[in-house]
Write an enzyme that holds these catalytic residues in place. Structure first.
Site, short mmCIF file in Angstrom:
data_model
loop_
_atom_site.label_atom_id
_atom_site.label_comp_id
_atom_site.label_asym_id
_atom_site.label_seq_id
_atom_site.Cartn_x
_atom_site.Cartn_y
_atom_site.Cartn_z
CB CYS B 132 -0.92 -0.02 1.23
SG CYS B 132 -1.97 1.44 1.39
CB CYS B 135 -0.52 2.46 4.01
SG CYS B 135 -2.16 1.90 3.58
CG ASP B 136 2.95 1.12 4.53
OD1 ASP B 136 2.33 1.59 5.49
OD2 ASP B 136 2.80 -0.04 4.12
#
Lengths: 216, 317
Positions: B132, B135-136
């Site tokens: 992701c 997300c990261d």
């Protein structure tokens, strides 16, 4: 800062709060007005809390500055932080602004606290009620992570079930890179129990999440 | 037990649009999702050209979908469905939290990130390996990052990660990309290099990722590449467990086979969105959801399977 919650969302939140809230909930927002690096996050934290209070007057907001005696009383040393209803005995805090995706979990937590409802499966709530030790559960998040609020809400639910025993802390990693580095956070959500005693990455199923707390 | 005309499983674009159409048609409906509403859309850094939006970030679009659908239907999030059992004319939908009975089921369970299945991938998941980018990505600012894949998602991830401030390279096992041309043009204009005809064979490190071993498929040469992060965007696999349990017919690649009415081979069970494979576009997922809901409405009022008891007449592929 312009309004954070648009009119349509306000109407929906109003209905949600009317339907789901039972008693008043106090949000304590702690900021450091001297810290320009975190100013935007502090402004956001104050404003989002105040806008929620405008939507339902059972949501009460108190703002404290770094150096106020309440910082020591509530053990707050990072700014901004938001504590949800600490005087009811709950240990639920957001270290960093509940921005982006986190807004959903923040609102959900307010309604759960308002009902004193852990919202967990009865068997899991029961296990947590019997917890005899203190467990700190940090959930590291980023505002652009769609799965993070699920992990945060689980931690917050655990803190409702094990009132005063489980401390749930949502740590926004963008704002707190020193904390994130401490545990090598490179994927979110990441759970850190008792300052590193147990670390898990990704959203855990409710049963495992609760068992992890029990064995921490 | 709560009873519904249709229980919709999955709150991505297919499930949410199915819910809107179902309720508008007069059916009682509920949407259940094991995660949060929005589906994989919420992960996407930028959705380009969903009708009405030249570009919008996935989080915003999925929030709009959810808000819109909530005008019509209750969406239960974080309520995974564990099993569906057929009992005569109704389906019993079991979740971690309770049971629902349904005259029809719309499966919109979508798909999940495919894994490479190479040594080190699981071991370093969450310690440098990510699925992701939104997300990261932030954790890899000013660091060396590889994106693995050649489709729209991989190229979109590479563009996003470059924008966040990562030093990005794309690794693709073929000599050309599958991603649409506009995305490719954007990526190349950002000077994102591509390692062509290359595949990862191993991910290694200590407490976190240190590098990868890459094999050039043309020359067979294996080289070590020092990286801090690996974003894997090689496609998705269908979440077809519930479909399988219901006896729904799957294609060889695991995707659910539907006819042009979004019906599966099992009477009263419909499928929509990424679960059915194909081009996997949001607008297609939404449209299949609409078709599934209208078919459910039609079949509740006029069940095709009762015209010829026991057969699955009307099922066309």
């Amino acid at each position: 800062m312009e309004q954070l919650i648009d009119e349509e969302s306000r109407q929906e939140l109003k209905e949600k709060f009317q339907k789901e809230m039972k008693r008043p909930v106090e949000l304590m927002v702690f900021i450091d007005p001297e810290d320009s690096e975190h100013k935007d996050y502090s402004d956001f934290s104050v404003q989002i809390s105040k806008e929620l209070a405008e939507i339902d007057d059972r949501i009460k907001v108190k703002v404290f500055n770094k150096g106020d005696p309440e910082c020591e009383k509530y053990d707050v040393s990072r700014f901004p932080s938001i504590l949800i209803d600490p005087d009811s005995g709950y240990k639920i805090r957001y270290t960093g602004a509940p921005a982006g995706q986190e807004g959903w979990g923040f609102v959900e937590t307010i309604t759960l606290v308002s009902r004193d409802d852990p919202g967990l499966l009865p068997v899991n709530a029961e296990k947590l009620r019997g917890l005899s030790k203190d467990v700190k559960v940090q959930v590291y998040v980023t505002p652009s992570c769609p799965y993070c609020p699920m992990a945060v809400v689980l931690a917050n639910k655990a803190a409702i079930a094990a009132k005063g025993k489980v401390m749930a802390e949502c740590v926004e990693a963008y704002e707190n890179p020193d904390l994130a580095d401490l545990y090598n956070v490179s994927a979110v959500p990441q759970q850190v129990h008792n300052d590193g005693a147990l670390i898990s990455v990704g959203v855990q199923p409710e049963d495992k999440f609760v068992d992890d707390i029990l064995k921490s | 037990m709560e009873s519904y005309d249709t229980v919709i499983i999955g709150a991505g674009p297919a499930g949410l649009n199915a819910a809107i159409y179902a309720v508008r048609a007069g059916l009682s409906a509920i949407v259940l999702d094991g995660k949060t509403a929005g589906g994989l859309v919420a992960e996407s850094p930028a959705i380009e050209n969903y009708l009405g939006f030249s570009s919008i970030d996935g989080m915003k679009l999925s929030a709009k979908f959810k808000t819109h659908a909530q005008h019509y239907v209750q969406i239960k999030e974080i309520e995974p469905v564990t099993d569906i059992i057929r009992k005569e004319d109704v389906f019993l939908v079991k979740t971690e939290r309770g049971e629902y009975s349904a005259k029809t089921i719309i499966l919109a369970t979508g798909s999940e990130h495919r894994h490479l299945g190479i040594p080190g991938e699981e071991e370093f998941s969450g310690r440098g390996v990510s699925y992701c980018s939104t997300c990261d990505g932030f954790f890899f600012r000013n660091k060396e990052v590889l994106v693995v894949g050649g489709g729209n998602t991989a190229v979109g991830d590479a563009i996003y990660l470059k924008g966040v401030g990562c030093n990005v390279r794309l690794v693709h096992r073929r000599g050309s990309l599958r991603a649409e041309k506009a995305l490719q043009d954007k990526m190349f204009s950002m000077d994102i290099p591509v390692m062509w005809d290359s595949e990862l064979v191993e991910i290694y490190g200590d407490s976190k990722v240190k590098g990868v071993r890459v094999r050039n498929k043309k020359t067979g040469e294996i080289s070590d590449v020092a990286v801090d992060g690996i974003f894997i965007s090689i496609g998705e696999d269908p979440n077809n467990d519930l479909a399988k349990n219901l006896g729904v017919k799957l294609a060889d690649d695991g995707y659910v086979i539907i006819d042009r009415f979004s019906r599966t081979n099992v009477p009263g069970v419909y499928a929509a969105g990424d679960l059915t494979g194909g081009v996997k576009q949001i607008i297609v997922a939404a449209s299949e959801g609409a078709v599934a809901a209208l078919s459910a409405y039609e079949d509740i009022n006029n069940p095709y399977w009762k015209k010829d008891e026991g057969s699955v007449e009307g099922f066309e592929i």
